[in-house]
Design an enzyme around this catalytic site. Structure first.
Site, PDB file in Angstrom:
ATOM      1  N   GLU A 146      -5.042  16.444   9.371  1.00 18.77           N
ATOM      2  CA  GLU A 146      -3.808  15.755   8.996  1.00 18.77           C
ATOM      3  C   GLU A 146      -3.065  16.550   7.922  1.00 18.77           C
ATOM      4  OE1 GLU A 146      -4.471  11.107   9.841  1.00 18.77           O
ATOM      5  OE2 GLU A 146      -5.334  11.742   7.954  1.00 18.77           O
TER       6      GLU A 146
ATOM      7  N   TYR B  62       5.976   7.780   9.834  1.00 17.27           N
ATOM      8  CA  TYR B  62       4.792   8.454   9.301  1.00 17.27           C
ATOM      9  C   TYR B  62       5.177   9.702   8.500  1.00 17.27           C
ATOM     10  CZ  TYR B  62       1.110   5.598  11.479  1.00 17.27           C
ATOM     11  OH  TYR B  62       0.232   4.601  11.806  1.00 17.27           O
TER      12      TYR B  62
ATOM     13  N   LEU C 235       0.820  -1.218   0.000  1.00 16.08           N
ATOM     14  CA  LEU C 235       0.000   0.000   0.000  1.00 16.08           C
ATOM     15  C   LEU C 235       0.851   1.264   0.000  1.00 16.08           C
ATOM     16  CD1 LEU C 235      -3.214   0.690   1.932  1.00 16.08           C
ATOM     17  CD2 LEU C 235      -1.282   2.222   2.355  1.00 16.08           C
TER      18      LEU C 235
ATOM     19  N   GLN D 143       4.502   7.169   1.677  1.00 15.36           N
ATOM     20  CA  GLN D 143       4.193   6.242   2.756  1.00 15.36           C
ATOM     21  C   GLN D 143       3.981   4.865   2.136  1.00 15.36           C
ATOM     22  OE1 GLN D 143       3.169   6.862   6.503  1.00 15.36           O
ATOM     23  NE2 GLN D 143       4.996   7.919   5.809  1.00 15.36           N
TER      24      GLN D 143
ATOM     25  N   ASP E 179       2.778  14.710  11.140  1.00 18.38           N
ATOM     26  CA  ASP E 179       2.931  15.202   9.762  1.00 18.38           C
ATOM     27  C   ASP E 179       3.565  16.595   9.683  1.00 18.38           C
ATOM     28  OD1 ASP E 179       1.449  12.869   9.388  1.00 18.38           O
ATOM     29  OD2 ASP E 179      -0.440  13.930   9.054  1.00 18.38           O
TER      30      ASP E 179
ATOM     31  N   ASP F 212       0.375   8.721   1.671  1.00 19.22           N
ATOM     32  CA  ASP F 212       0.766  10.121   1.455  1.00 19.22           C
ATOM     33  C   ASP F 212       2.097  10.333   0.732  1.00 19.22           C
ATOM     34  OD1 ASP F 212      -1.142   9.884   3.432  1.00 19.22           O
ATOM     35  OD2 ASP F 212      -0.026  10.988   4.944  1.00 19.22           O
TER      36      ASP F 212
HETATM   37  C1  FRU Z   1      -2.664  10.536   6.276  1.00 14.18           C
HETATM   38  C2  FRU Z   1      -1.946   9.817   7.397  1.00 14.18           C
HETATM   39  C3  FRU Z   1      -1.000  10.760   8.137  1.00 14.18           C
HETATM   40  C4  FRU Z   1      -0.001   9.804   8.717  1.00 14.18           C
HETATM   41  C5  FRU Z   1       0.121   8.779   7.633  1.00 14.18           C
HETATM   42  C6  FRU Z   1       0.400   7.381   8.103  1.00 14.18           C
HETATM   43  O1  FRU Z   1      -3.114   9.658   5.303  1.00 14.18           O
HETATM   44  O2  FRU Z   1      -2.885   9.242   8.302  1.00 14.18           O
HETATM   45  O3  FRU Z   1      -1.643  11.567   9.094  1.00 14.18           O
HETATM   46  O4  FRU Z   1       1.221  10.405   9.006  1.00 14.18           O
HETATM   47  O5  FRU Z   1      -1.106   8.794   6.919  1.00 14.18           O
HETATM   48  O6  FRU Z   1       0.630   6.528   7.027  1.00 14.18           O
END
Ligand code: FRU
Length: 509
Positions: free
Chosen positions: A222, A106, A44, A63, A168, A47
């Protein structure tokens, strides 16, 4: 398949070669792999992170949970490019293997400092009772692309008044001071953004909350991003917990911005206008921007959303990033245009020009499953007109301008395999214009539609059959003239590349 906690929080190394090879084979046999979007080799993607220009190249991380189409132990995966179109696989960027990021590296951002690219991100951890504790962490990339993480986190606690949903960081520099905005949740379970400052990216001071008049506005914000453009301050963020209002806020979570005066970092208040959604399609979240050496402000988003199943899950992967968009401000709104470099994807061109009246028509050469197309409608007296694409007998994706309601409508009810249907299959937005220009980038399982030179954008995944490749132009309740140009992807396999972002990761790079 149901994923247990143990399965989700395994590392790549723990997964082993056989499991990854089997997964990779399943991913490669998926009919919905994209041609010109960044997608994960396996597992998967979510971000975009660390989007920056450093040492002569664009860097873009994402991510990544390698082992399957679920949110588990997140890595940063690294892609780099000289032109924002052709991306090289640079392997794993950050591995979540320290006390401060044991349950995921993250989201975060990047900035050059003292000749090195500094990555500021959130380390996600959980204790034995599965209670979350976030750290803000720093890693440094040198000119050779070697990334080293610091021994310690740079921000180790959450200030009083906020919950453990605190993540973030997006960093920028003003004068000699670094600033970072962080997405937060107040203890009363409302979302907001806080500001930190630092002289050196190592020592950070909590400056307080950024004051807005969105109180309350969802339970968590976020992925904040603050920047200045054309003498305005722009704050982008992804609020969770907004109820739909008319055509707005239709997706599970939103992503948008407020524009106002530039941020006064002493007062920390932003005088701003309404919250405006960045994208009116079905699949868009957690965007991040960067400014390039030419001064362009460029945005990339995640073409997906949390907590929604996608048909590619069966094949062991999920999601991709959007194409890069250049931002500008017109009439108090962000205008988003595909970066000019994307023209490098253009191969053979086909054109059509016609006036259509109460009919639906096809034209020679107007077919395909991956292409760019621009279509401009003028002399409109039709009640409705538009384009149907990825068409077969059973399937079609329909883009309509409803001249009476003055709305653009994207309908994926018949786009193929269902996705996120609980949130509806139609998206609409207002657009009052005498001419209507649709600029589409269609990839194997997605479409990005720029309307009237970027006044609105609809970004959506679609999952049609491979032979749903028709394109039709239609007008009802009157006539409309149109001019359309379509470009197939350049045939050079290097140009219309399929990304394979996992090979190097498997070698432990
Ligand atoms: C947004 C989020 C961020 C976090 C990341 C984790 O999609 O939830 O807030 O850092 O994805 O994968």
């Amino acid at each position: 398949m149901e994923w247990t906690k143990e399965q989700r929080y395994r590392t790549l190394k723990e997964a082993g070669g056989d499991e990854m090879a089997e997964l990779k084979a399943r991913v490669d046999s998926c009919p919905w792999r994209q041609m010109f979007h960044i997608q994960p080799g396996t597992g998967l993607l979510n971000d975009p992170n660390g989007f920056s220009y450093y040492n002569g190249e664009y860097h873009l991380f994402y991510q990544w949970f390698p082992l399957g189409p679920v949110h588990g132990l997140k890595y940063w995966y690294h892609m780099k490019s000289k032109d924002l179109v052709h991306w090289d696989d640079a392997g794993v960027g950050l591995e979540p293997n320290d006390y401060y990021d044991s349950h995921g590296a993250y989201s975060g951002s990047a900035i050059e400092h003292e000749g090195k690219l500094h990555l500021l991100y959130t380390g996600n951890t959980r204790d034995e009772n599965w209670v979350r504790h976030p750290y803000q962490c720093l890693a440094v990339m040198d000119e050779k692309g070697n990334i080293s993480k610091l021994d310690k986190a740079v921000i180790s606690s959450v200030p009083a008044g906020y919950t453990d949903h605190f993540r973030d960081p997006k960093v920028w520099k003003e004068g000699d001071t670094f600033y970072a905005v962080i997405g937060a949740q107040r203890t009363d379970e409302t979302g907001c953004i806080v500001l930190y400052s630092s002289p050196d990216l190592l020592d950070w001071t909590f400056e307080g909350e950024i004051g807005t008049n969105l109180n309350p506005f969802g339970y968590m914000w976020e992925c904040p991003d603050y920047f200045e453009l054309q003498n305005h301050g722009v704050l982008i963020f992804s609020p969770q917990g907004l109820a739909p209002v008319g055509d707005k806020y239709q997706n599970i979570y939103q992503s948008g911005y407020i524009i106002g005066e530039t941020l006064n970092v002493q007062q920390k208040t932003l005088k701003h206008g309404d919250f405006i959604e960045l994208d009116r399609g079905f699949d868009f979240y957690a965007p991040q921007t960067m400014v390039d050496p030419n001064g362009r402000r460029i945005l990339v988003g995640w073409m997906g959303l949390p907590e929604i199943e996608y048909p590619t899950d069966r094949n062991g992967w999920a999601h991709c990033l959007t194409l890069p968009r250049e931002l500008s401000i017109r009439n108090g709104k962000l205008i988003q245009q595909p970066v000019a470099e994307l023209q490098a994807l253009r191969g053979p061109e086909t054109k059509a020009e016609d006036t259509i009246r109460n009919e639906s028509k096809t034209y020679d050469g107007f077919t395909g499953t991956a292409y760019e197309m621009v279509c401009e409608f003028t002399n409109i007296d039709a009640a409705e007109f538009g384009i149907e694409f990825r068409v077969s007998e059973q399937e079609k994706t329909v883009l309509t301008y409803d001249a009476a309601a003055k709305k653009v409508i994207l309908d994926r009810t018949l786009s193929g395999e269902e996705v996120g249907a609980d949130y509806g299959t139609i998206r609409k937005c207002e657009m009052d214009a005498a001419k209507v220009k649709f600029h589409l980038f269609v990839d194997v399982s997605s479409v990005e539609i720029f309307i009237n030179d970027g006044e609105e954008v609809f970004t959506s995944r679609i999952f049609p059959q491979e032979d749903s490749d028709g394109i039709r132009f239609f007008a009802s309740g009157g006539s409309a003239a149109f001019q359309a140009v379509k470009w197939n992807l350049r045939q050079n396999p290097e140009e219309g590349q399929r990304y394979d972002c996992n090979e190097m990761a498997m070698l432990g790079k």
